[in-house]
Design an enzyme around this catalytic site. Structure first.
Site, mmCIF file in Angstrom:
data_model
loop_
_atom_site.group_PDB
_atom_site.id
_atom_site.type_symbol
_atom_site.label_atom_id
_atom_site.label_comp_id
_atom_site.label_asym_id
_atom_site.label_seq_id
_atom_site.Cartn_x
_atom_site.Cartn_y
_atom_site.Cartn_z
ATOM 1 N N ARG A 179 106.038 34.427 -7.659
ATOM 2 C CA ARG A 179 105.011 33.897 -6.761
ATOM 3 C C ARG A 179 104.377 32.637 -7.364
ATOM 4 O O ARG A 179 104.092 31.661 -6.678
ATOM 5 C CB ARG A 179 103.960 34.995 -6.574
ATOM 6 C CG ARG A 179 102.929 34.754 -5.525
ATOM 7 C CD ARG A 179 102.066 35.992 -5.363
ATOM 8 N NE ARG A 179 102.780 37.065 -4.701
ATOM 9 C CZ ARG A 179 102.952 37.133 -3.370
ATOM 10 N NH1 ARG A 179 102.447 36.208 -2.596
ATOM 11 N NH2 ARG A 179 103.616 38.121 -2.831
ATOM 12 N N GLU A 238 89.576 33.817 -4.252
ATOM 13 C CA GLU A 238 90.719 34.600 -4.742
ATOM 14 C C GLU A 238 90.855 35.968 -4.065
ATOM 15 O O GLU A 238 91.792 36.703 -4.326
ATOM 16 C CB GLU A 238 90.649 34.698 -6.265
ATOM 17 C CG GLU A 238 90.935 33.335 -6.887
ATOM 18 C CD GLU A 238 90.882 33.305 -8.397
ATOM 19 O OE1 GLU A 238 91.116 34.363 -9.015
ATOM 20 O OE2 GLU A 238 90.598 32.226 -8.947
ATOM 21 N N GLY A 239 89.914 36.318 -3.185
ATOM 22 C CA GLY A 239 90.029 37.581 -2.465
ATOM 23 C C GLY A 239 90.738 37.385 -1.130
ATOM 24 O O GLY A 239 91.173 36.286 -0.796
ATOM 25 N N VAL A 240 90.844 38.475 -0.376
ATOM 26 C CA VAL A 240 91.465 38.394 0.955
ATOM 27 C C VAL A 240 90.351 38.249 1.997
ATOM 28 O O VAL A 240 89.578 39.186 2.213
ATOM 29 C CB VAL A 240 92.324 39.649 1.232
ATOM 30 C CG1 VAL A 240 92.867 39.612 2.666
ATOM 31 C CG2 VAL A 240 93.478 39.736 0.242
ATOM 32 N N ASP A 241 90.256 37.062 2.586
ATOM 33 C CA ASP A 241 89.260 36.780 3.641
ATOM 34 C C ASP A 241 87.825 36.960 3.152
ATOM 35 O O ASP A 241 86.959 37.407 3.910
ATOM 36 C CB ASP A 241 89.528 37.670 4.880
ATOM 37 C CG ASP A 241 90.918 37.463 5.446
ATOM 38 O OD1 ASP A 241 91.421 36.336 5.391
ATOM 39 O OD2 ASP A 241 91.510 38.443 5.946
ATOM 40 N N HIS A 289 90.227 33.122 10.578
ATOM 41 C CA HIS A 289 90.482 34.559 10.667
ATOM 42 C C HIS A 289 89.976 35.078 12.018
ATOM 43 O O HIS A 289 88.881 34.722 12.444
ATOM 44 C CB HIS A 289 89.762 35.279 9.522
ATOM 45 C CG HIS A 289 90.030 36.749 9.514
ATOM 46 N ND1 HIS A 289 91.225 37.283 9.080
ATOM 47 C CD2 HIS A 289 89.274 37.801 9.921
ATOM 48 C CE1 HIS A 289 91.192 38.599 9.212
ATOM 49 N NE2 HIS A 289 90.021 38.935 9.721
HETATM 50 C C1 GRF Z 1 95.489 33.393 14.084
HETATM 51 O O1 GRF Z 1 95.001 34.442 14.842
HETATM 52 C C2 GRF Z 1 94.695 33.265 12.815
HETATM 53 O O2 GRF Z 1 93.373 33.644 12.953
HETATM 54 C C3 GRF Z 1 95.402 34.207 11.876
HETATM 55 O O3 GRF Z 1 96.764 34.081 12.206
HETATM 56 C C4 GRF Z 1 96.889 33.664 13.557
HETATM 57 C C5 GRF Z 1 97.736 32.428 13.541
HETATM 58 O O4 GRF Z 1 98.063 31.996 14.838
HETATM 59 N N1 GRF Z 1 95.084 33.890 10.509
HETATM 60 P P1 GRF Z 1 98.773 30.603 15.058
HETATM 61 O O5 GRF Z 1 100.064 30.613 14.237
HETATM 62 O O6 GRF Z 1 97.841 29.522 14.603
HETATM 63 O O7 GRF Z 1 99.069 30.529 16.521
#
Ligand code: GRF
Length: 211
Positions: free
Chosen positions: A74, A151-154, A118
């Protein structure tokens, strides 16, 4: 962000996307059509068949497929990714449906210049399937969030949010579509706000004053 709206300089934006690319499209349209002083200068995907890459090619934007299988780790993959983004001299990186967890090294490299969108009102419903989580929980309001990536998820500091009502007859599809509309408005607005306002991060808060 290093390049702001002063003078004629336009912010160079790199977008990372794994799929459909509708947020990429919203960013490209907004930067080309409105007063957002930014340009999407490169799109990178971990998937060769991502619609986001096809869209970028049609629009004449450099489109790079970085195949995770080509790198042993990674870290090696993200090192190559940093290389591509730096080569295109991006001042801001926007994650738009990018489905890979970023290494701490990449997050640190772009600290303060890395955004994500998100489909929920964070900190509610982080991770995958946020509209499904919202329906399962029975919330009456959910929404969309643009936040800095840490560094976290969302978990990073929140730049902008928009609320979206949940209707009794909503399915995952109808709710996701209503949220997506807000994402498409919110993401360019967040870029615009960061360009135009004198912002700083204080603890978890993104504070933005007029210039
Ligand atoms: C969106 O809903 C975004 O919030 C999430 O992934 C989706 C991506 O959609 N992180 P797109 O590829 O931009 O249409």
């Amino acid at each position: 962000m290093p390049e702001r709206s002063s003078g004629a300089a336009r912010l160079r934006v790199g977008v990372l996307a794994s799929g459909r690319g509708s947020n990429l499209r919203a960013l490209v349209v907004a930067t080309r059509a409105s007063g957002v002083r930014a340009d999407v200068v490169v799109v990178v995907s971990d998937r060769a068949d991502a619609d986001a890459l096809a869209y970028a090619r049609v629009e004449g934007i450099p489109a790079v497929h970085l195949d995770p299988r080509q790198h042993p780790t990674r870290e090696a993959h993200d090192k190559a990714l940093i290389g591509v983004l730096d080569e295109h001299r991006v001042g801001l990186v926007c994650l738009a449906g990018y489905m890979r967890i970023l290494t701490p090294e990449l997050v640190r490299h772009f600290a303060g210049r890395l955004l994500n969108v998100h489909p929920a009102l964070l900190p509610a419903f982080p991770g995958l399937h946020a509209p499904r989580q919202a329906l399962d929980h029975g919330v009456r309001v959910t929404g969309a969030t643009v936040h800095f990536v840490d560094e976290g998820v969302d978990t990073g500091p929140i730049v902008l949010q928009a609320a979206v009502p949940v209707h009794d007859d909503d399915s995952v599809e109808t709710l996701s579509a209503r949220i997506l509309e807000q994402e498409h408005r919110l993401y360019p607005n967040a870029v615009q706000m960061l360009l135009e306002r004198n912002w700083r991060v204080e603890g978890r808060r993104v504070l933005a004053a007029a210039r």
